[in-house]
Design a protein around this motif. Structure first.
Motif, PDB file in Angstrom:
ATOM      1  N   LEU A  59       0.838  -1.199   0.000  1.00 47.42           N
ATOM      2  CA  LEU A  59       0.000   0.000   0.000  1.00 47.42           C
ATOM      3  C   LEU A  59       0.874   1.250   0.000  1.00 47.42           C
ATOM      4  CD1 LEU A  59      -2.719  -1.099   2.575  1.00 47.42           C
ATOM      5  CD2 LEU A  59      -3.131  -0.550   0.174  1.00 47.42           C
ATOM      6  N   ALA A  60       1.927   1.241   0.804  1.00 51.22           N
ATOM      7  CA  ALA A  60       2.821   2.404   0.864  1.00 51.22           C
ATOM      8  C   ALA A  60       3.487   2.649  -0.479  1.00 51.22           C
ATOM      9  CB  ALA A  60       3.877   2.192   1.955  1.00 51.22           C
ATOM     10  N   ASP A  61       3.830   1.578  -1.195  1.00 51.16           N
ATOM     11  CA  ASP A  61       4.419   1.729  -2.529  1.00 51.16           C
ATOM     12  C   ASP A  61       3.485   2.520  -3.448  1.00 51.16           C
ATOM     13  OD1 ASP A  61       6.572   0.206  -1.720  1.00 51.16           O
ATOM     14  OD2 ASP A  61       5.847  -1.653  -2.633  1.00 51.16           O
ATOM     15  N   ALA A  62       2.174   2.345  -3.246  1.00 50.74           N
ATOM     16  CA  ALA A  62       1.186   3.017  -4.086  1.00 50.74           C
ATOM     17  C   ALA A  62       0.703   4.332  -3.481  1.00 50.74           C
ATOM     18  CB  ALA A  62      -0.006   2.093  -4.318  1.00 50.74           C
ATOM     19  N   GLY A  63       1.321   4.766  -2.380  1.00 46.41           N
ATOM     20  CA  GLY A  63       0.923   6.004  -1.730  1.00 46.41           C
ATOM     21  C   GLY A  63      -0.402   5.894  -1.000  1.00 46.41           C
ATOM     22  N   LEU A  64      -0.709   4.698  -0.496  1.00 41.97           N
ATOM     23  CA  LEU A  64      -1.986   4.430   0.152  1.00 41.97           C
ATOM     24  C   LEU A  64      -1.759   3.929   1.574  1.00 41.97           C
ATOM     25  CD1 LEU A  64      -3.536   2.476  -2.846  1.00 41.97           C
ATOM     26  CD2 LEU A  64      -4.160   4.802  -2.162  1.00 41.97           C
ATOM     27  N   THR A  65      -2.848   3.852   2.332  1.00 45.29           N
ATOM     28  CA  THR A  65      -2.804   3.291   3.685  1.00 45.29           C
ATOM     29  C   THR A  65      -3.908   2.255   3.819  1.00 45.29           C
ATOM     30  OG1 THR A  65      -4.377   4.830   4.718  1.00 45.29           O
ATOM     31  CG2 THR A  65      -2.072   5.560   4.521  1.00 45.29           C
TER      32      THR A  65
END
Length: 402
Positions: free
Chosen positions: A140-146
C-alpha cells in the motif's frame, strides 16, 4: 408516510443506487442518458441517484467542456465517473513458502505488488498473520496508500475454507495456513481456498461453464466450475484431491497416492530416482538436495531419460485425473495453474496422448494457465471486485470513511 412506505422507498433507492454503481464500475465516463439505457431508470431517477452517489463519495461529476474537448449544442449532458480515490482492493496469495500481494483499484488496475518467501512452519500462525500485515502495508505504501483506503482484502490459502472462512479443525496444516488473518488485518477480510481463487482468475480470462483449474505446485487442489458455478461444499472440501490415494496399490511408493503437486512430485521422484535409475542422467550432475522441478523439466526437454520418465509419470497421473473429473462432473476443460504452468507443456502433451478415445464421451481439453504464479493473487483481486460489484452499498467509499 407510514413506516412500510418509508422502508419500501429506502429499499427502492438502494436497489437503484446499486444498479447505477455496478454500471459506473465498468465504465470510464458516462452520461445520464447512457445510465438510463443500461439500467432502465428514468432520467429524473438517474440524476437523483447520481447526485446521491456524488454526495456519498462514490462518483464525481465531470466538467463537460474541458474533459470532453468538444462544444455541444444545447444543454450539455451531465457526465459522471467513479472517483479514483473511492478505495482499493487487496489480494494476497498466502502460500506455504511465499506470500504475494497485489493492490488494485476498483477497475482492476494494479497499483502495486510484492512477493516474499517465508517459512510458515518456523513463523507459526501468528507470524504468518504478522507477515501478511507487514507485506500488505508495504505494498500500500508503494502506491501512496494506507490501510484506510482498502475496501476489501481477499486472501487465498492452501486449505479447504467454508462459507464462514474457517478450515476443518482436524487439519493441523490447514489451521496453520488459515491462521486467523481476519482478526489481525484492518478492515474487511475474506479468506478463500487458493485453488478456488485460481479458478475465478481463469474464469475472468476465459468464461467457461465447466472447467477444472488444477493448482499444482507443492500441493494439489482444484477449483471446480460446474454449470457456471464454483463448487465449494459445506466444509469447503470440493476440489480437495484426496481421491488420488486410490490411484495406486503400491505401498512402496506412498508419494504416488499423495496430494503433492506436480512440482513437489517431480522434485521427489528425481531425487530418489538418481540413485536407482539405470543409465546416464544429467540430473546426477546436480547435488541431490538441490534438484528442483524446473531442473527435471529442463532435463526432459533436452532428452534426458530420467527427466522424460518423470514427465511420463506426471502425464499419466494427469490423464487419470482428467478422466475422473470429466466422468463425474462433465468437465470440458482442465487448466494447470501455478508457477509450474510455464513449463508443464510436455506433461500436457503426454497426458493428451493417454486420454481414452473409445469412451463415447467428449474428451476434456488440457491447457496450461497463462497466469503462472500469479493465478491465486489475481483471483483474489477478481473475487474482491466481484463482491463489490455484487453489493456495492455494503462498502463505505473512502471519502465517507471519516
Amino acid at each position: 408516510m407510514n413506516a412500510t412506505t418509508a422502508n419500501s422507498t429506502q429499499l427502492l433507492r438502494q436497489i437503484n443506487s446499486e444498479a447505477l454503481l455496478r454500471f459506473a464500475l465498468q465504465e470510464q465516463v458516462f452520461t445520464a442518458g447512457e445510465a438510463m439505457a443500461e439500467t432502465g431508470l428514468t432520467r429524473a431517477t438517474v440524476l437523483g441517484v447520481c447526485d446521491g452517489l456524488v454526495d456519498a463519495g462514490w462518483l464525481e461529476e465531470v466538467d463537460d467542456g474541458g474533459d470532453a474537448g468538444r462544444v455541444l449544442k444545447g444543454r450539455p449532458a451531465r457526465r459522471y465517473r467513479l472517483r479514483e480515490a473511492v478505495g482499493v482492493v487487496v489480494g494476497l496469495d498466502a502460500g506455504e513458502t511465499s506470500f504475494t500481494t497485489v493492490v488494485a483499484d476498483l477497475r482492476g488496475r494494479e497499483l502495486g505488488s510484492r512477493r516474499e518467501g517465508l517459512d510458515s512452519h518456523a513463523l507459526g500462525g501468528a507470524g504468518r498473520c504478522a507477515k501478511a500485515r507487514e507485506l500488505i502495508g508495504l505494498t500500500l505504501a508503494d502506491a501512496g496508500l494506507t490501510a484506510d483506503d482498502v475496501l476489501l482484502t481477499v486472501i487465498g490459502v492452501p486449505a479447504p475454507v467454508d462459507a464462514g472462512g474457517a478450515s476443518p479443525a482436524e487439519g493441523e496444516f490447514w489451521q496453520l495456513m488459515n491462521c486467523g488473518f481476519a482478526r489481525h488485518l484492518q478492515g474487511r477480510v475474506v479468506v478463500d481456498n487458493d485453488a478456488n481463487l485460481a479458478a475465478i482468475a481463469e474464469l475472468a480470462l476465459e468464461p467457461s461453464a465447466n472447467v477444472a483449474t488444477l493448482l499444482t505446485g507443492e500441493r494439489f487442489g482444484a477449483g471446480l466450475i460446474v454449470d457456471g458455478r464454483l463448487l465449494r461444499g459445506p466444509r469447503g472440501g470440493a476440489g480437495e484431491m484426496r481421491f488420488l490415494d486410490a490411484f495406486t496399490d503400491d505401498k512402496s511408493l506412498p508419494e504416488e497416492g499423495s496430494t503433492d503437486g506436480f512440482g513437489a512430485l517431480a522434485r521427489k521422484w528425481a531425487r530418489s530416482g538418481i540413485n536407482s535409475f539405470e543409465g546416464r542422467t544429467t540430473l546426477r550432475d546436480i547435488p541431490e538436495e538441490q534438484i528442483k522441478a524446473e531442473d527435471v523439466f529442463q532435463a526432459a526437454r533436452e532428452g534426458d531419460p530420467l527427466g522424460k520418465d518423470i514427465i511420463a509419470r506426471l502425464g499419466a497421473r494427469l490423464a487419470k485425473i482428467a478422466v475422473v473429473l470429466s466422468s463425474l462432473l462433465d468437465i470440458e476443460r482442465v487448466v494447470i495453474a501455478g508457477g509450474i504452468s510455464r513449463a508443464v507443456d510436455p506433461v500436457l502433451e503426454h497426458a493428451r496422448s493417454l486420454l481414452p478415445s473409445d469412451t463415447g464421451a467428449p474428451l476434456p481439453e488440457l491447457v496450461a494457465s497463462t497466469l503462472g504464479a500469479e493465478a491465486v493473487v489475481q483471483g483474489a483481486v477478481e473475487s474482491a471486485l466481484a463482491r463489490i460489484r455484487q453489493e456495492p452499498s455494503a462498502f463505505l467509499p473512502r471519502a465517507a470513511a471519516g
